[in-house]
Design a protein around this motif. Structure first.
Motif, PDB file in Angstrom:
ATOM      1  N   ARG A 117      40.194   8.055   1.726  1.00 33.70           N
ATOM      2  CA  ARG A 117      41.031   7.409   0.654  1.00 33.70           C
ATOM      3  C   ARG A 117      42.610   8.286   0.764  1.00 33.70           C
ATOM      4  NH1 ARG A 117      36.285   9.028  -1.517  1.00 33.70           N
ATOM      5  NH2 ARG A 117      36.990  10.977  -2.064  1.00 33.70           N
ATOM      6  N   ILE A 118      43.709   7.606   1.027  1.00 36.86           N
ATOM      7  CA  ILE A 118      44.661   8.212   1.220  1.00 36.86           C
ATOM      8  C   ILE A 118      45.726   7.843   0.222  1.00 36.86           C
ATOM      9  CG2 ILE A 118      46.759   8.008   2.885  1.00 36.86           C
ATOM     10  CD1 ILE A 118      43.850   9.177   4.280  1.00 36.86           C
ATOM     11  N   GLY A 119      46.487   8.563  -0.089  1.00 36.39           N
ATOM     12  CA  GLY A 119      47.685   8.436  -0.949  1.00 36.39           C
ATOM     13  C   GLY A 119      49.174   8.476  -0.077  1.00 36.39           C
ATOM     14  N   LEU A 120      50.036   7.929  -0.559  1.00 41.14           N
ATOM     15  CA  LEU A 120      51.469   7.772   0.296  1.00 41.14           C
ATOM     16  C   LEU A 120      52.611   8.019  -0.630  1.00 41.14           C
ATOM     17  CD1 LEU A 120      52.794   7.439   3.012  1.00 41.14           C
ATOM     18  CD2 LEU A 120      53.272   4.847   2.394  1.00 41.14           C
ATOM     19  N   SER A 172      40.643   3.202   1.069  1.00 39.87           N
ATOM     20  CA  SER A 172      41.640   2.903  -0.038  1.00 39.87           C
ATOM     21  C   SER A 172      43.194   3.569   0.372  1.00 39.87           C
ATOM     22  CB  SER A 172      41.053   3.180  -1.116  1.00 39.87           C
ATOM     23  OG  SER A 172      40.988   4.293  -1.382  1.00 39.87           O
ATOM     24  N   LEU A 173      44.083   2.807   0.002  1.00 36.30           N
ATOM     25  CA  LEU A 173      45.266   3.346  -0.065  1.00 36.30           C
ATOM     26  C   LEU A 173      46.213   3.241  -1.271  1.00 36.30           C
ATOM     27  CD1 LEU A 173      47.909   4.324   1.690  1.00 36.30           C
ATOM     28  CD2 LEU A 173      48.286   1.897   2.512  1.00 36.30           C
ATOM     29  N   VAL A 174      46.866   4.262  -1.867  1.00 39.80           N
ATOM     30  CA  VAL A 174      47.473   4.169  -3.065  1.00 39.80           C
ATOM     31  C   VAL A 174      48.975   4.866  -2.577  1.00 39.80           C
ATOM     32  CG1 VAL A 174      47.610   4.994  -5.291  1.00 39.80           C
ATOM     33  CG2 VAL A 174      45.498   4.964  -4.264  1.00 39.80           C
ATOM     34  N   VAL A 175      49.913   4.105  -3.164  1.00 41.28           N
ATOM     35  CA  VAL A 175      51.345   4.465  -2.761  1.00 41.28           C
ATOM     36  C   VAL A 175      52.054   4.505  -4.115  1.00 41.28           C
ATOM     37  CG1 VAL A 175      51.057   3.040  -0.670  1.00 41.28           C
ATOM     38  CG2 VAL A 175      51.970   1.855  -2.635  1.00 41.28           C
ATOM     39  N   ALA A 222      50.784  10.174 -11.215  1.00 45.15           N
ATOM     40  CA  ALA A 222      49.654   9.642 -11.329  1.00 45.15           C
ATOM     41  C   ALA A 222      49.052   9.176 -10.033  1.00 45.15           C
ATOM     42  CB  ALA A 222      50.144   7.975 -11.785  1.00 45.15           C
ATOM     43  N   LEU A 223      49.750   9.285  -8.993  1.00 42.83           N
ATOM     44  CA  LEU A 223      49.147   9.397  -7.566  1.00 42.83           C
ATOM     45  C   LEU A 223      48.036  10.369  -7.392  1.00 42.83           C
ATOM     46  CD1 LEU A 223      49.443   7.917  -4.542  1.00 42.83           C
ATOM     47  CD2 LEU A 223      50.642  10.080  -4.204  1.00 42.83           C
ATOM     48  N   PHE A 224      48.293  11.527  -7.765  1.00 38.43           N
ATOM     49  CA  PHE A 224      47.399  12.654  -7.977  1.00 38.43           C
ATOM     50  C   PHE A 224      46.150  12.390  -8.710  1.00 38.43           C
ATOM     51  CE2 PHE A 224      51.163  14.528  -5.729  1.00 38.43           C
ATOM     52  CZ  PHE A 224      50.605  14.904  -4.575  1.00 38.43           C
ATOM     53  N   GLY A 225      46.001  11.578  -9.846  1.00 37.38           N
ATOM     54  CA  GLY A 225      45.036  11.334 -10.516  1.00 37.38           C
ATOM     55  C   GLY A 225      43.885  10.547  -9.978  1.00 37.38           C
TER      56      GLY A 225
END
Length: 65
Positions: free
Chosen positions: A2-5, A27-30, A55-58
């Motif tokens: 699960r990656i955040g960008l 999953s990818l969250v930007v 919010a990304l870090f949530g």
């Protein structure tokens, strides 16, 4: 994974595309300072957009780029 960008400008959008196609990324969250731009990139890639970096870090992420 699960990656955040963070950042969906020119280079960030390129990285988002690569990550979205990677077979090990489930999953990818930007996120971006421009929430509309983040939503546009996410929509084009089937990813999720976070309204801001906080919010990304949530999300339960394995890594952040």
């Amino acid at each position: 994974m699960r990656i955040g960008l963070i950042g969906t400008g020119r280079i960030g959008s390129f990285h988002a595309g690569v990550l979205a196609r990677h077979p090990e990324v489930e999953s990818l969250v930007v996120a971006d300072a421009d929430a509309g731009r983040a939503a546009g990139v996410a929509g084009a890639l089937g990813a999720e957009a976070a309204p801001d970096v906080t919010a990304l870090f949530g999300h339960a992420l394995d890594a952040v780029v």
